[in-house]
Design an enzyme around this catalytic site. Structure first.
Site: not given
Length: 177
Positions: A33-35, A103-104
């Site tokens: 999980t990207y931030f 983000v995703m």
């Protein structure tokens, strides 16, 4: 620590060659999980912040990882800082409360293979993207980057990789949107 990584597009033949020639370490399931930073656009600065949840052999591990900008024009080499997490959901909540935006999440199945001391190959099947191969080594300083990149690229070429990719899985998925 500097992560020296080269990624290429793969197919069943390349996967088979790796499986025949190298010792499997393990199969893993990743949720990355990207931030996005509240004040800085990581797409512009070529940085990444993620929480990775890794599952294998009935075990669970989680890490918070910061990746700095790429420092080499021929690979995905970057400075990387990684710390283990005991509760990834709580850490994600802390990031959200500090203004970071999710983000995703990139999901993948990864098979890891031992190549040589400090060198690992990963066979990745990425949800919505397909098959890739990555080869990775770690270095203490930038002095080792050029020679290591050359060596790693040669290994992938000998396995049949013809097309290389410097963009991250996140970048590739965002482009597909």
């Amino acid at each position: 620590m500097i992560e020296i990584e080269i990624k290429g597009y793969a197919d069943d033949k390349i996967f088979s060659r790796v499986r025949e020639n190298f010792e499997m370490i393990r199969k893993e399931y990743h949720e990355d999980t990207y931030f996005q930073h509240p004040c800085r656009d990581f797409a512009e600065t070529d940085e990444a912040l993620r929480i990775r949840v890794r599952r294998f052999n009935g075990h669970f591990e989680a890490f918070l990882t910061y990746k700095g900008p790429k420092i080499d024009s021929n690979s995905k080499t970057r400075r990387e800082i990684e710390v283990p997490l005991s509760d990834p959901d709580k850490h994600a909540e802390i990031l959200a409360r500090l203004g970071f935006r999710e983000v995703m999440t990139v999901e993948k199945v990864r098979e890891k293979y031992y190549v040589d001391k400090g060198v690992v190959i990963a066979l990745d099947e990425i949800d919505r993207l397909g098959k890739f191969i990555e080869i990775e080594a770690l270095a203490e300083s930038e002095d080792a980057v050029e020679e290591t990149v050359k060596r790693l690229k040669e290994i992938l070429e000998n396995l049949g990789v013809k097309h290389f990719e410097r963009r991250s899985y996140l970048e590739l998925l965002l482009e597909r949107r």
